[in-house]
Design a protein around this motif. Sequence first.
Motif, PDB file in Angstrom:
ATOM      1  N   GLU B  48       0.684  -1.260  -0.021  1.00 37.85           N
ATOM      2  CA  GLU B  48      -0.023  -0.067   0.060  1.00 37.85           C
ATOM      3  C   GLU B  48       1.133   1.107   0.065  1.00 37.85           C
ATOM      4  N   LEU B  49       1.872   1.284   0.692  1.00 36.90           N
ATOM      5  CA  LEU B  49       2.666   2.443   0.761  1.00 36.90           C
ATOM      6  C   LEU B  49       3.569   2.507  -0.491  1.00 36.90           C
ATOM      7  N   PHE B  50       3.763   1.237  -1.127  1.00 34.99           N
ATOM      8  CA  PHE B  50       4.767   1.369  -2.333  1.00 34.99           C
ATOM      9  C   PHE B  50       4.326   2.449  -3.296  1.00 34.99           C
ATOM     10  N   ASP B  51       3.212   2.616  -3.555  1.00 34.77           N
ATOM     11  CA  ASP B  51       2.854   3.736  -4.697  1.00 34.77           C
ATOM     12  C   ASP B  51       2.331   5.130  -4.231  1.00 34.77           C
ATOM     13  N   VAL B  52       2.903   5.361  -3.132  1.00 36.44           N
ATOM     14  CA  VAL B  52       2.231   6.669  -2.228  1.00 36.44           C
ATOM     15  C   VAL B  52       3.498   7.050  -1.593  1.00 36.44           C
ATOM     16  N   GLU B  53       3.649   8.387  -1.544  1.00 35.00           N
ATOM     17  CA  GLU B  53       4.796   8.882  -0.787  1.00 35.00           C
ATOM     18  C   GLU B  53       4.579   8.699   0.721  1.00 35.00           C
ATOM     19  N   ALA B  54       3.603   8.845   1.192  1.00 31.86           N
ATOM     20  CA  ALA B  54       3.536   8.604   2.717  1.00 31.86           C
ATOM     21  C   ALA B  54       1.832   8.284   3.033  1.00 31.86           C
ATOM     22  N   LEU B  55       1.339   7.707   4.097  1.00 31.37           N
ATOM     23  CA  LEU B  55       0.076   7.516   4.325  1.00 31.37           C
ATOM     24  C   LEU B  55      -0.047   7.517   5.769  1.00 31.37           C
ATOM     25  N   ILE B  71      -3.083  -1.782  13.084  1.00 37.33           N
ATOM     26  CA  ILE B  71      -2.167  -1.005  12.360  1.00 37.33           C
ATOM     27  C   ILE B  71      -1.117  -0.248  13.127  1.00 37.33           C
ATOM     28  N   SER B  72      -1.534   0.159  14.427  1.00 34.64           N
ATOM     29  CA  SER B  72      -0.504   0.674  15.232  1.00 34.64           C
ATOM     30  C   SER B  72       0.498  -0.287  15.270  1.00 34.64           C
ATOM     31  N   LYS B  73       0.276  -1.725  15.791  1.00 31.89           N
ATOM     32  CA  LYS B  73       1.038  -2.553  16.203  1.00 31.89           C
ATOM     33  C   LYS B  73       1.904  -3.212  14.897  1.00 31.89           C
ATOM     34  N   LEU B  74       1.078  -3.212  14.001  1.00 32.10           N
ATOM     35  CA  LEU B  74       1.766  -3.573  12.727  1.00 32.10           C
ATOM     36  C   LEU B  74       2.911  -2.788  12.404  1.00 32.10           C
ATOM     37  N   ALA B  75       2.522  -1.350  12.285  1.00 34.19           N
ATOM     38  CA  ALA B  75       3.493  -0.434  12.018  1.00 34.19           C
ATOM     39  C   ALA B  75       4.786  -0.461  13.008  1.00 34.19           C
ATOM     40  N   ASP B  76       4.570  -0.941  14.265  1.00 38.30           N
ATOM     41  CA  ASP B  76       5.643  -1.071  15.140  1.00 38.30           C
ATOM     42  C   ASP B  76       6.324  -1.980  14.714  1.00 38.30           C
ATOM     43  N   ARG B  77       6.138  -3.168  14.349  1.00 37.99           N
ATOM     44  CA  ARG B  77       6.745  -4.158  14.069  1.00 37.99           C
ATOM     45  C   ARG B  77       7.719  -3.748  12.625  1.00 37.99           C
ATOM     46  N   LEU B  78       7.000  -3.295  11.626  1.00 37.43           N
ATOM     47  CA  LEU B  78       7.740  -2.603  10.375  1.00 37.43           C
ATOM     48  C   LEU B  78       8.820  -1.684  10.664  1.00 37.43           C
ATOM     49  N   THR B  79       8.499  -0.836  11.637  1.00 37.80           N
ATOM     50  CA  THR B  79       9.662   0.303  11.895  1.00 37.80           C
ATOM     51  C   THR B  79      10.833  -0.268  12.545  1.00 37.80           C
ATOM     52  N   LYS B  81      11.483  -3.458  11.976  1.00 34.34           N
ATOM     53  CA  LYS B  81      12.482  -4.139  11.095  1.00 34.34           C
ATOM     54  C   LYS B  81      13.106  -3.160  10.008  1.00 34.34           C
ATOM     55  N   LYS B  82      12.773  -1.970  10.281  1.00 37.51           N
ATOM     56  CA  LYS B  82      13.288  -0.879   9.557  1.00 37.51           C
ATOM     57  C   LYS B  82      12.892  -0.779   7.985  1.00 37.51           C
ATOM     58  N   LEU B  83      11.686  -1.281   7.831  1.00 37.54           N
ATOM     59  CA  LEU B  83      11.146  -1.280   6.511  1.00 37.54           C
ATOM     60  C   LEU B  83      10.192  -0.226   6.290  1.00 37.54           C
ATOM     61  N   VAL B  84       9.701   0.568   7.419  1.00 33.50           N
ATOM     62  CA  VAL B  84       8.961   1.523   7.517  1.00 33.50           C
ATOM     63  C   VAL B  84       9.106   2.584   8.552  1.00 33.50           C
ATOM     64  N   ALA B  85       9.100   4.144   8.137  1.00 34.16           N
ATOM     65  CA  ALA B  85       9.385   4.965   8.899  1.00 34.16           C
ATOM     66  C   ALA B  85       8.162   5.847   9.304  1.00 34.16           C
ATOM     67  N   ARG B  86       8.231   6.285  10.573  1.00 39.30           N
ATOM     68  CA  ARG B  86       6.952   7.041  11.056  1.00 39.30           C
ATOM     69  C   ARG B  86       7.502   8.392  11.035  1.00 39.30           C
ATOM     70  N   ALA B  87       6.569   9.384  10.627  1.00 40.65           N
ATOM     71  CA  ALA B  87       7.166  10.726  10.623  1.00 40.65           C
ATOM     72  C   ALA B  87       5.703  11.625  11.228  1.00 40.65           C
ATOM     73  N   ASP B  88       6.351  12.590  12.009  1.00 42.94           N
ATOM     74  CA  ASP B  88       4.940  13.607  12.458  1.00 42.94           C
ATOM     75  C   ASP B  88       4.346  14.133  11.260  1.00 42.94           C
ATOM     76  N   ASP B  89       3.118  14.419  11.240  1.00 47.16           N
ATOM     77  CA  ASP B  89       2.496  15.062  10.248  1.00 47.16           C
ATOM     78  C   ASP B  89       2.623  16.849  10.597  1.00 47.16           C
ATOM     79  N   PRO B  90       3.170  17.478   9.776  1.00 49.10           N
ATOM     80  CA  PRO B  90       3.566  18.831  10.048  1.00 49.10           C
ATOM     81  C   PRO B  90       2.200  19.767  10.328  1.00 49.10           C
ATOM     82  N   SER B  99       5.779   5.836   5.813  1.00 47.78           N
ATOM     83  CA  SER B  99       6.355   5.780   4.568  1.00 47.78           C
ATOM     84  C   SER B  99       7.384   4.568   4.546  1.00 47.78           C
ATOM     85  N   LEU B 100       7.711   4.194   3.368  1.00 46.08           N
ATOM     86  CA  LEU B 100       8.783   2.995   3.170  1.00 46.08           C
ATOM     87  C   LEU B 100      10.098   3.639   3.544  1.00 46.08           C
TER      88      LEU B 100
END
Lengths: 153, 153
Positions: B48-55, B71-79, B81-90, B99-100
Amino acid sequence: MANRKTTSALDEHLGYWLRMVSNHVSNGFARKLEGHGATVAEWVLLRELFDVEALAPSRLAERMGMTRGAISKLADRLTEKKLVARADDPDDQRAHRLSLTVAGRELVPELAALADENDASFFADLTALERANIEAILRKIVVRRGLKDIPVS
Amino acid sequence: MANRKTTSALDEHLGYWLRMVSNHVSNGFARKLEGHGATVAEWVLLRELFDVEALAPSRLAERMGMTRGAISKLADRLTEKKLVARADDPDDQRAHRLSLTVAGRELVPELAALADENDASFFADLTALERANIEAILRKIVVRRGLKDIPVS
DNA sequence: ATGATGTTGTTTCCTAGTCAACTAAATTCG
DNA sequence: CGAATTTAGTTGACTAGGAAACAACATCAT
Protein backbone atom coordinates in the motif's frame (compact mmCIF):
# COMPACT_ATOMS: atom_id res chain seq x y z
CA MET A 1 10.76 -2.70 -25.25
CA ALA A 2 10.37 0.63 -23.56
CA ASN A 3 8.76 -0.47 -20.30
CA ARG A 4 10.41 -2.36 -17.45
CA LYS A 5 8.11 -4.77 -15.69
CA THR A 6 6.21 -2.91 -13.00
CA THR A 7 5.61 -4.20 -9.48
CA SER A 8 2.26 -5.93 -9.56
CA ALA A 9 -0.63 -4.46 -7.61
CA LEU A 10 -2.52 -6.33 -4.93
CA ASP A 11 -5.70 -6.56 -6.98
CA GLU A 12 -3.95 -8.06 -9.96
CA HIS A 13 -3.98 -11.39 -8.21
CA LEU A 14 -6.90 -13.76 -8.32
CA GLY A 15 -6.07 -14.60 -4.71
CA TYR A 16 -6.87 -11.02 -3.78
CA TRP A 17 -10.44 -11.22 -5.07
CA LEU A 18 -10.87 -14.63 -3.61
CA ARG A 19 -9.76 -13.44 -0.20
CA MET A 20 -11.93 -10.36 -0.41
CA VAL A 21 -15.09 -12.31 -1.11
CA SER A 22 -14.28 -15.28 1.10
CA ASN A 23 -13.48 -13.12 4.10
CA HIS A 24 -16.67 -11.18 3.67
CA VAL A 25 -18.73 -14.34 3.47
CA SER A 26 -17.07 -15.79 6.57
CA ASN A 27 -17.32 -12.50 8.37
CA GLY A 28 -20.99 -12.13 7.60
CA PHE A 29 -21.60 -15.64 8.78
CA ALA A 30 -19.59 -15.02 11.95
CA ARG A 31 -21.77 -12.02 12.71
CA LYS A 32 -24.93 -14.04 12.18
CA LEU A 33 -23.60 -16.77 14.45
CA GLU A 34 -22.72 -14.25 17.14
CA GLY A 35 -26.39 -13.65 17.70
CA HIS A 36 -26.69 -17.32 18.58
CA GLY A 37 -23.62 -17.35 20.80
CA ALA A 38 -21.50 -19.45 18.47
CA THR A 39 -18.35 -19.02 16.40
CA VAL A 40 -17.54 -20.40 12.98
CA ALA A 41 -15.14 -22.98 14.39
CA GLU A 42 -17.80 -24.07 16.86
CA TRP A 43 -20.33 -24.41 14.07
CA VAL A 44 -17.99 -26.54 12.01
CA LEU A 45 -17.21 -28.83 14.92
CA LEU A 46 -20.88 -29.22 15.81
CA ARG A 47 -21.77 -29.93 12.20
CA GLU A 48 -19.01 -32.53 11.95
CA LEU A 49 -20.40 -34.32 14.97
CA PHE A 50 -23.95 -34.10 13.70
CA ASP A 51 -23.91 -37.04 11.35
CA VAL A 52 -21.76 -39.32 13.40
CA GLU A 53 -22.36 -40.90 16.77
CA ALA A 54 -19.01 -39.76 18.18
CA LEU A 55 -15.58 -38.71 16.97
CA ALA A 56 -12.12 -38.50 18.48
CA PRO A 57 -10.58 -35.04 18.82
CA SER A 58 -7.68 -36.12 16.62
CA ARG A 59 -10.04 -36.99 13.79
CA LEU A 60 -11.72 -33.62 14.16
CA ALA A 61 -8.34 -31.93 14.05
CA GLU A 62 -7.61 -33.62 10.73
CA ARG A 63 -11.02 -32.94 9.25
CA MET A 64 -11.07 -29.32 10.37
CA GLY A 65 -7.46 -28.47 9.55
CA MET A 66 -6.69 -27.37 13.07
CA THR A 67 -4.11 -28.55 15.57
CA ARG A 68 -5.05 -30.97 18.30
CA GLY A 69 -4.34 -28.21 20.78
CA ALA A 70 -6.91 -25.97 19.17
CA ILE A 71 -9.50 -28.75 19.14
CA SER A 72 -8.80 -29.43 22.78
CA LYS A 73 -9.61 -25.85 23.72
CA LEU A 74 -12.53 -25.64 21.31
CA ALA A 75 -13.99 -28.79 22.86
CA ASP A 76 -13.49 -27.26 26.30
CA ARG A 77 -15.61 -24.28 25.31
CA LEU A 78 -18.30 -26.44 23.77
CA THR A 79 -18.54 -28.78 26.74
CA GLU A 80 -18.66 -25.70 28.93
CA LYS A 81 -21.68 -24.64 26.90
CA LYS A 82 -23.16 -28.13 27.28
CA LEU A 83 -23.31 -28.61 23.53
CA VAL A 84 -20.72 -31.36 23.36
CA ALA A 85 -19.90 -34.23 25.71
CA ARG A 86 -16.54 -35.88 26.24
CA ALA A 87 -16.49 -39.59 26.95
CA ASP A 88 -13.62 -41.97 27.52
CA ASP A 89 -12.93 -44.34 24.70
CA PRO A 90 -13.50 -47.82 26.15
CA ASP A 91 -10.95 -49.34 23.75
CA ASP A 92 -8.15 -46.89 24.37
CA GLN A 93 -7.36 -45.35 27.72
CA ARG A 94 -5.73 -42.32 26.12
CA ALA A 95 -8.49 -41.47 23.73
CA HIS A 96 -11.72 -39.56 24.04
CA ARG A 97 -14.85 -39.50 22.02
CA LEU A 98 -16.72 -36.28 21.44
CA SER A 99 -20.41 -36.29 20.75
CA LEU A 100 -23.29 -33.85 20.65
CA THR A 101 -25.50 -33.38 23.65
CA VAL A 102 -29.22 -33.11 23.06
CA ALA A 103 -28.89 -29.34 23.17
CA GLY A 104 -26.04 -29.50 20.70
CA ARG A 105 -28.01 -31.69 18.35
CA GLU A 106 -30.93 -29.32 18.53
CA LEU A 107 -28.72 -26.34 17.79
CA VAL A 108 -27.23 -27.68 14.57
CA PRO A 109 -30.27 -27.29 12.30
CA GLU A 110 -30.77 -23.79 13.63
CA LEU A 111 -27.21 -22.81 12.73
CA ALA A 112 -27.49 -24.67 9.43
CA ALA A 113 -30.38 -22.41 8.55
CA LEU A 114 -28.16 -19.41 9.20
CA ALA A 115 -25.48 -20.90 6.98
CA ASP A 116 -28.00 -21.46 4.20
CA GLU A 117 -29.31 -17.97 4.54
CA ASN A 118 -25.86 -16.42 4.58
CA ASP A 119 -24.74 -18.31 1.53
CA ALA A 120 -27.91 -17.64 -0.40
CA SER A 121 -27.94 -13.94 0.34
CA PHE A 122 -24.31 -13.54 -0.51
CA PHE A 123 -24.52 -15.15 -3.89
CA ALA A 124 -27.99 -13.93 -4.72
CA ASP A 125 -26.57 -11.52 -7.27
CA LEU A 126 -25.22 -14.34 -9.38
CA THR A 127 -27.07 -16.18 -12.10
CA ALA A 128 -27.54 -19.92 -11.72
CA LEU A 129 -24.91 -20.39 -14.41
CA GLU A 130 -22.43 -18.20 -12.59
CA ARG A 131 -22.99 -20.10 -9.38
CA ALA A 132 -22.49 -23.39 -11.18
CA ASN A 133 -19.38 -22.03 -12.86
CA ILE A 134 -17.67 -20.76 -9.76
CA GLU A 135 -18.44 -23.92 -7.83
CA ALA A 136 -17.07 -26.08 -10.63
CA ILE A 137 -13.91 -24.00 -10.86
CA LEU A 138 -13.33 -24.06 -7.11
CA ARG A 139 -13.93 -27.79 -6.97
CA LYS A 140 -11.52 -28.28 -9.81
CA ILE A 141 -8.81 -26.45 -7.89
CA VAL A 142 -9.54 -28.51 -4.80
CA VAL A 143 -9.32 -31.75 -6.75
CA ARG A 144 -6.28 -30.84 -8.81
CA ARG A 145 -4.29 -29.61 -5.85
CA GLY A 146 -5.55 -32.36 -3.56
CA LEU A 147 -6.84 -29.99 -0.91
CA LYS A 148 -8.53 -31.89 1.85
CA ASP A 149 -8.99 -29.61 4.84
CA ILE A 150 -9.57 -25.94 5.43
CA PRO A 151 -6.57 -24.37 7.07
CA VAL A 152 -7.96 -21.94 9.59
CA SER A 153 -5.46 -19.16 9.31
CA MET B 1 -44.25 -34.90 0.58
CA ALA B 2 -42.35 -37.78 2.09
CA ASN B 3 -39.08 -36.08 3.01
CA ARG B 4 -38.53 -33.51 5.69
CA LYS B 5 -35.83 -30.98 4.83
CA THR B 6 -32.47 -32.32 5.89
CA THR B 7 -29.81 -30.28 7.69
CA SER B 8 -27.47 -28.98 5.03
CA ALA B 9 -23.89 -30.19 4.94
CA LEU B 10 -20.87 -27.91 5.17
CA ASP B 11 -19.81 -28.50 1.59
CA GLU B 12 -23.21 -27.65 0.18
CA HIS B 13 -22.37 -24.00 0.58
CA LEU B 14 -20.46 -22.04 -2.00
CA GLY B 15 -18.82 -20.25 0.91
CA TYR B 16 -17.27 -23.53 1.97
CA TRP B 17 -15.43 -24.01 -1.30
CA LEU B 18 -14.48 -20.39 -1.41
CA ARG B 19 -13.00 -20.56 2.06
CA MET B 20 -11.21 -23.79 1.31
CA VAL B 21 -9.47 -22.40 -1.74
CA SER B 22 -8.92 -18.90 -0.38
CA ASN B 23 -7.38 -20.13 2.82
CA HIS B 24 -5.06 -22.44 0.96
CA VAL B 25 -3.93 -19.62 -1.32
CA SER B 26 -3.32 -17.29 1.61
CA ASN B 27 -1.64 -20.02 3.57
CA GLY B 28 0.66 -20.93 0.74
CA PHE B 29 1.57 -17.30 0.31
CA ALA B 30 2.16 -16.91 4.04
CA ARG B 31 4.58 -19.82 3.94
CA LYS B 32 6.43 -18.30 1.00
CA LEU B 33 6.62 -14.97 2.80
CA GLU B 34 7.94 -16.62 5.94
CA GLY B 35 11.16 -17.39 4.12
CA HIS B 36 11.57 -13.67 3.64
CA GLY B 37 10.66 -12.82 7.21
CA ALA B 38 7.36 -11.19 6.37
CA THR B 39 3.68 -11.84 7.02
CA VAL B 40 0.72 -11.30 4.72
CA ALA B 41 -0.44 -8.24 6.66
CA GLU B 42 3.05 -6.81 6.46
CA TRP B 43 3.15 -7.41 2.71
CA VAL B 44 -0.15 -5.66 2.21
CA LEU B 45 0.90 -2.65 4.23
CA LEU B 46 4.22 -2.39 2.42
CA ARG B 47 2.50 -2.70 -0.94
CA GLU B 48 0.00 0.00 0.00
CA LEU B 49 2.83 2.37 0.84
CA PHE B 50 4.72 1.50 -2.32
CA ASP B 51 2.89 3.75 -4.71
CA VAL B 52 2.36 6.66 -2.41
CA GLU B 53 4.84 8.98 -0.76
CA ALA B 54 3.33 8.56 2.70
CA LEU B 55 0.06 7.54 4.31
CA ALA B 56 -1.59 8.05 7.70
CA PRO B 57 -2.18 4.93 9.81
CA SER B 58 -5.91 5.68 9.78
CA ARG B 59 -6.00 5.59 6.01
CA LEU B 60 -4.18 2.28 6.03
CA ALA B 61 -6.67 0.94 8.54
CA GLU B 62 -9.51 1.82 6.19
CA ARG B 63 -7.84 0.48 3.10
CA MET B 64 -6.72 -2.74 4.78
CA GLY B 65 -9.89 -3.42 6.70
CA MET B 66 -8.10 -3.52 10.03
CA THR B 67 -8.56 -1.51 13.20
CA ARG B 68 -6.31 1.42 13.97
CA GLY B 69 -5.02 -0.56 16.92
CA ALA B 70 -3.90 -3.38 14.68
CA ILE B 71 -2.19 -0.97 12.27
CA SER B 72 -0.45 0.66 15.20
CA LYS B 73 1.10 -2.64 16.21
CA LEU B 74 1.80 -3.69 12.65
CA ALA B 75 3.60 -0.40 12.06
CA ASP B 76 5.58 -0.99 15.25
CA ARG B 77 6.84 -4.30 13.90
CA LEU B 78 7.68 -2.84 10.52
CA THR B 79 9.55 0.14 11.93
CA GLU B 80 11.36 -2.29 14.21
CA LYS B 81 12.44 -4.08 11.03
CA LYS B 82 13.47 -0.76 9.48
CA LEU B 83 11.10 -1.26 6.57
CA VAL B 84 8.77 1.59 7.42
CA ALA B 85 9.38 5.01 8.93
CA ARG B 86 7.02 7.04 11.09
CA ALA B 87 7.07 10.80 10.72
CA ASP B 88 5.05 13.51 12.40
CA ASP B 89 2.46 15.16 10.22
CA PRO B 90 3.49 18.83 10.06
CA ASP B 91 -0.13 19.94 9.61
CA ASP B 92 -1.63 17.97 12.48
CA GLN B 93 0.06 17.39 15.78
CA ARG B 94 -1.88 14.18 16.39
CA ALA B 95 -1.25 12.54 13.08
CA HIS B 96 1.60 10.49 11.70
CA ARG B 97 2.67 9.64 8.25
CA LEU B 98 4.03 6.23 7.41
CA SER B 99 6.37 5.72 4.52
CA LEU B 100 8.72 3.07 3.20
CA THR B 101 12.39 3.18 4.05
CA VAL B 102 14.84 2.43 1.28
CA ALA B 103 15.03 -1.15 2.50
CA GLY B 104 11.25 -1.35 2.53
CA ARG B 105 11.01 0.00 -0.97
CA GLU B 106 13.57 -2.53 -2.15
CA LEU B 107 11.72 -5.38 -0.51
CA VAL B 108 8.37 -4.77 -2.19
CA PRO B 109 9.26 -5.99 -5.70
CA GLU B 110 10.83 -9.07 -4.18
CA LEU B 111 7.65 -9.91 -2.29
CA ALA B 112 5.55 -8.99 -5.32
CA ALA B 113 7.40 -11.66 -7.26
CA LEU B 114 6.42 -14.17 -4.59
CA ALA B 115 2.81 -13.05 -4.82
CA ASP B 116 2.87 -13.44 -8.60
CA GLU B 117 4.42 -16.85 -8.32
CA ASN B 118 1.99 -18.00 -5.67
CA ASP B 119 -1.02 -16.86 -7.61
CA ALA B 120 0.21 -18.30 -10.87
CA SER B 121 1.06 -21.67 -9.43
CA PHE B 122 -2.20 -21.93 -7.60
CA PHE B 123 -4.39 -21.25 -10.57
CA ALA B 124 -2.18 -22.98 -13.10
CA ASP B 125 -4.68 -25.82 -13.39
CA LEU B 126 -7.34 -23.51 -14.76
CA THR B 127 -7.86 -22.62 -18.37
CA ALA B 128 -7.61 -18.97 -19.35
CA LEU B 129 -11.37 -18.96 -19.70
CA GLU B 130 -11.89 -20.36 -16.24
CA ARG B 131 -9.57 -17.78 -14.77
CA ALA B 132 -11.42 -15.01 -16.57
CA ASN B 133 -14.74 -16.43 -15.44
CA ILE B 134 -13.92 -16.72 -11.79
CA GLU B 135 -12.37 -13.27 -11.69
CA ALA B 136 -15.42 -11.76 -13.38
CA ILE B 137 -17.77 -13.50 -10.97
CA LEU B 138 -15.79 -12.45 -7.91
CA ARG B 139 -15.59 -8.88 -9.15
CA LYS B 140 -19.31 -8.90 -9.75
CA ILE B 141 -19.95 -9.91 -6.16
CA VAL B 142 -17.59 -7.21 -4.93
CA VAL B 143 -19.32 -4.57 -7.02
CA ARG B 144 -22.88 -5.68 -6.30
CA ARG B 145 -22.34 -5.91 -2.60
CA GLY B 146 -20.20 -2.80 -2.45
CA LEU B 147 -17.26 -4.53 -0.76
CA LYS B 148 -14.39 -2.15 -0.33
CA ASP B 149 -11.88 -3.64 2.08
CA ILE B 150 -10.72 -7.07 3.05
CA PRO B 151 -11.77 -7.88 6.57
CA VAL B 152 -8.87 -9.73 8.08
CA SER B 153 -10.70 -12.12 10.29
C1' DA C 1 -12.52 32.58 22.58
C1' DT C 2 -14.19 28.97 24.56
C1' DG C 3 -16.74 24.80 25.35
C1' DA C 4 -18.61 20.68 22.99
C1' DT C 5 -17.65 17.37 19.89
C1' DG C 6 -14.83 14.67 16.77
C1' DT C 7 -10.43 12.55 15.30
C1' DT C 8 -5.73 10.36 15.78
C1' DG C 9 -2.93 7.10 17.50
C1' DT C 10 -1.72 4.15 21.42
C1' DT C 11 -2.63 1.02 24.97
C1' DT C 12 -4.83 -2.55 27.76
C1' DC C 13 -7.43 -6.52 27.99
C1' DC C 14 -9.40 -10.32 25.64
C1' DT C 15 -9.83 -14.16 22.17
C1' DA C 16 -8.64 -17.98 19.33
C1' DG C 17 -5.34 -19.80 17.15
C1' DT C 18 -0.06 -22.11 16.67
C1' DC C 19 3.92 -24.65 18.31
C1' DA C 20 6.40 -27.39 21.28
C1' DA C 21 6.89 -29.80 25.57
C1' DC C 22 4.75 -33.02 28.30
C1' DT C 23 2.13 -37.33 30.37
C1' DA C 24 0.02 -41.48 29.77
C1' DA C 25 -1.17 -45.22 27.13
C1' DA C 26 -0.62 -48.25 23.03
C1' DT C 27 2.17 -50.55 19.73
C1' DT C 28 6.17 -52.50 17.71
C1' DC C 29 10.10 -55.12 17.57
C1' DG C 30 14.26 -57.54 19.07
C1' DC D 1 8.49 -60.15 27.72
C1' DG D 2 10.43 -55.54 27.89
C1' DA D 3 12.45 -51.39 25.79
C1' DA D 4 11.85 -48.07 22.21
C1' DT D 5 8.78 -45.67 19.60
C1' DT D 6 4.37 -43.79 18.39
C1' DT D 7 -0.02 -41.79 19.40
C1' DA D 8 -3.74 -39.10 22.16
C1' DG D 9 -4.79 -35.36 24.50
C1' DT D 10 -3.52 -31.32 27.40
C1' DT D 11 -0.92 -27.46 28.65
C1' DG D 12 1.96 -23.19 28.56
C1' DA D 13 4.25 -19.63 26.05
C1' DC D 14 3.47 -16.90 22.26
C1' DT D 15 1.14 -14.35 18.32
C1' DA D 16 -1.93 -11.32 15.72
C1' DG D 17 -5.89 -9.55 15.74
C1' DG D 18 -10.49 -6.89 17.86
C1' DA D 19 -12.91 -3.76 21.20
C1' DA D 20 -12.91 -0.17 24.10
C1' DA D 21 -10.77 3.35 26.99
C1' DC D 22 -7.82 6.96 26.74
C1' DA D 23 -4.86 11.46 26.01
C1' DA D 24 -3.78 14.85 22.92
C1' DC D 25 -5.10 17.65 19.48
C1' DA D 26 -8.47 19.74 15.94
C1' DT D 27 -12.73 21.63 14.59
C1' DC D 28 -16.96 23.79 15.06
C1' DA D 29 -20.80 26.46 16.90
C1' DT D 30 -21.94 29.82 19.32
